[in-house]
Design a protein around this motif. Structure first.
Motif, PDB file in Angstrom:
ATOM      1  N   UNK A 152       4.762  10.517 -17.864  1.00 46.72           N
ATOM      2  CA  UNK A 152       4.588   9.079 -18.161  1.00 46.72           C
ATOM      3  C   UNK A 152       5.081   7.807 -17.926  1.00 46.72           C
ATOM      4  N   UNK A 153       3.983   6.807 -18.475  1.00 48.34           N
ATOM      5  CA  UNK A 153       4.024   5.900 -17.916  1.00 48.34           C
ATOM      6  C   UNK A 153       5.335   5.196 -18.032  1.00 48.34           C
ATOM      7  N   UNK A 154       5.390   3.859 -16.856  1.00 46.70           N
ATOM      8  CA  UNK A 154       7.258   3.658 -16.830  1.00 46.70           C
ATOM      9  C   UNK A 154       7.000   1.740 -17.308  1.00 46.70           C
ATOM     10  N   UNK A 155       7.879   1.385 -17.675  1.00 46.40           N
ATOM     11  CA  UNK A 155       7.688  -0.571 -18.013  1.00 46.40           C
ATOM     12  C   UNK A 155       8.302  -1.125 -16.345  1.00 46.40           C
ATOM     13  N   UNK A 156       7.716  -2.437 -16.231  1.00 48.06           N
ATOM     14  CA  UNK A 156       7.590  -3.128 -15.786  1.00 48.06           C
ATOM     15  C   UNK A 156       7.635  -2.728 -14.104  1.00 48.06           C
ATOM     16  N   UNK A 157       5.846  -1.875 -13.661  1.00 47.05           N
ATOM     17  CA  UNK A 157       6.006  -1.215 -12.951  1.00 47.05           C
ATOM     18  C   UNK A 157       5.771  -2.052 -11.486  1.00 47.05           C
ATOM     19  N   UNK A 158       5.013  -3.299 -11.665  1.00 43.70           N
ATOM     20  CA  UNK A 158       5.165  -3.974 -11.192  1.00 43.70           C
ATOM     21  C   UNK A 158       6.521  -4.701  -9.583  1.00 43.70           C
ATOM     22  N   UNK A 159       7.835  -4.370 -10.602  1.00 47.35           N
ATOM     23  CA  UNK A 159       8.518  -5.098  -9.695  1.00 47.35           C
ATOM     24  C   UNK A 159       9.626  -4.246  -8.905  1.00 47.35           C
ATOM     25  N   UNK A 160       9.224  -2.709  -9.793  1.00 48.07           N
ATOM     26  CA  UNK A 160       9.293  -1.407  -8.518  1.00 48.07           C
ATOM     27  C   UNK A 160       8.826  -1.169  -7.441  1.00 48.07           C
ATOM     28  N   UNK A 161       7.438  -1.638  -7.609  1.00 52.45           N
ATOM     29  CA  UNK A 161       6.708  -1.586  -6.408  1.00 52.45           C
ATOM     30  C   UNK A 161       6.991  -2.477  -5.357  1.00 52.45           C
ATOM     31  N   UNK A 162       7.595  -3.694  -5.795  1.00 55.44           N
ATOM     32  CA  UNK A 162       7.782  -4.842  -4.792  1.00 55.44           C
ATOM     33  C   UNK A 162       8.817  -4.578  -4.293  1.00 55.44           C
ATOM     34  N   UNK A 163       9.883  -4.198  -5.227  1.00 53.76           N
ATOM     35  CA  UNK A 163      11.231  -3.332  -4.661  1.00 53.76           C
ATOM     36  C   UNK A 163      10.882  -3.076  -3.321  1.00 53.76           C
TER      37      UNK A 163
END
Length: 478
Positions: A424-435
């Motif tokens: 299932x999708x998760x929130x704030x995916x951009x921040x997770x990938x950037x970290x």
């Protein structure tokens, strides 16, 4: 001669009764009534002893005439906040300490509550009255000197004040009336009470720490904070169940409830917000306990990851978010044959029931038989993570240990797993990938639904979208 009276008080809401009741008629909680003894010569509500704290409170803050306001008449500007000089503490408080607010800080004995508050107020520009009901001024002075000796200027507070404690006033007192008298004399800008369970008022005939004493003292300090605009920080004890000691109404009275938690065998401490009327409750701060006090951890990802786990099975890296800050967490799993008839399921830092659910999904949807095997799960660093995006890494670590095949270095993942095996999708995916990209990871597995509207060209990391758990495991193990 008159005999002492027996009363029963609900420790959750403060409702009193002449006899023990199984269920409180006011709050509806079961088995919350505690017996208290009222001496026959106890002062009445109108006696001088009972009015001592009230008169001292009125002399300090006074009572302002209140009137009803229209909603349009009330200014909508944000309250000015006091910079505590601690980025982690400011984040948890919602940006700083609000004038006139009352904050409750709880935690286990020896976890570092007094150390955190003392090293924070040492560097403030504001005048602080530190009331200690447990230690003498000499003991507090010794701790302050140790904190100053082991803290370099670059690591100290940046509130603008010196670390010499020139603006810090120490008072060793347990009488609430005497505390209000000293507040009137010194006129501090911040008041710290360490701890609320040691303070007593002469208007209540019971020992310090009892339900009635904690309730009355907290209510008097609340009236003082709201009438004078001086913020009050209360340090509270917790009981063996892990909840704050005293009546539950104590948490309702205060504006902010902060829990300081962590395993004493680990160096990390987490400052977690439970209630906050002036900010978000999803924030947390991370500290590292050292010999010279608590050090702020600005980048927890680098500390929580083992530097070298090449060739080790049962280790998966997850990109999680607590509050608004992302960080990478190492998930460790161990799967072995059950030595006894009933297999063991143990989780440290992760929800035990959710682990059981993920194991059932792994067995039913993926086809790996784990019924006769022990499964142990651990979140490295002693942290407790509640982010649902940990599900994918938990399953990957369990399977890696089960087949004794390590996950290649440079891979991390995030995704919530449903009962049907979907990711299932998760929130704030951009921040997770950037970290993950910032820490040098080359591959990340994310839910396929999160690819909608995602610009992958701005990330220096290869993204692998998946729909089901089987796809994620095939991507990891081939």
């Amino acid at each position: 001669m008159a005999k002492d009276k027996i009363a029963y008080v609900c420790e959750n809401c403060g409702y009193d009764s002449t006899k023990w009741i199984g269920r409180c008629p006011n709050c509806g909680q079961w088995n919350t009534f505690k017996e208290i003894r009222i001496p026959a010569n106890a002062p009445s509500a109108n006696s001088d002893a009972a009015l001592g704290a009230a008169s001292a409170l009125n002399a300090v803050g006074g009572r302002r005439g209140n009137r009803p306001y229209r909603l349009s008449e009330i200014p909508s500007a944000d309250e000015p906040r006091i910079d505590m000089g601690d980025n982690e503490l400011n984040r948890v408080l919602g940006g700083g300490l609000v004038p006139g607010s009352i904050v409750l800080l709880g935690g286990e004995p020896g976890i570092g509550k007094s150390t955190l508050i003392l090293q924070t107020v040492l560097g403030l520009k504001e005048k602080v009255l530190y009331v200690s009901g447990e230690e003498s001024p000499h003991q507090v002075k010794m701790r302050a000197e140790r904190l100053e000796e082991n803290t370099s200027p670059s690591e100290g507070n940046s509130a603008g004040g010196s670390r010499g404690g020139e603006n810090l006033l120490l008072l060793s007192e347990t009488s609430l009336e005497s505390i209000f008298e000293n507040i009137k004399k010194t006129e501090p800008q911040i008041v710290v009470i360490d701890s609320i369970q040691t303070i007593e008022t002469s208007g209540v005939e019971s020992s310090p720490g009892s339900i009635s004493q904690v309730r009355e003292c907290a209510s008097a300090l609340l009236r003082f904070a709201k009438s004078s605009g001086v913020p009050v920080i209360l340090i509270g004890h917790i009981n063996k169940e892990g909840t704050l000691a005293g009546p539950k109404i104590l948490e309702h009275i205060v504006d902010t409830v902060i829990q300081f938690e962590g395993d004493q065998h680990y160096m990390y401490r987490i400052l977690r917000c439970i209630k906050n009327r002036f900010g978000s409750t999803s924030e947390l701060g991370i500290y590292e306990m050292q010999s010279g006090g608590l050090r702020q951890v600005n980048n927890p990802s680098e500390l929580l990851l083992t530097q070298d786990h090449e060739g080790l099975s049962g280790i998966a890296i997850s990109s999680t978010i607590e509050g608004i800050r992302p960080f990478l967490v190492e998930t460790q799993a161990l799967v072995s044959s059950a030595a006894y008839g009933t297999p063991q399921r143990s989780a440290t830092g992760f929800d035990q029931r959710r682990l059981n659910m993920l194991l059932a999904v792994l067995e039913k949807r993926v086809g790996f038989k784990l019924m006769q095997k022990d499964v142990f799960l651990n979140i490295a660093g002693g942290l407790r993570v509640t982010d649902m995006a940990m599900d994918l890494s938990v399953i990957a670590a369990v399977l890696s240990s089960n087949v004794d095949t390590p996950i290649e270095q440079g891979w991390c993942m995030c995704g919530e797993v449903g009962l049907s095996g979907e990711v299932r999708p998760v929130d704030r995916i951009v921040q997770r990938i950037a970290e993950a990209s910032k820490l040098g990871f080359g591959h990340i597995i994310i839910p396929k639904y999160n690819m909608q509207g995602l610009d992958v060209s701005k990330f220096n990391i290869q993204i692998h979208p998946v729909r089901k758990v089987e796809e994620a495991l095939r991507t990891l193990f081939g």
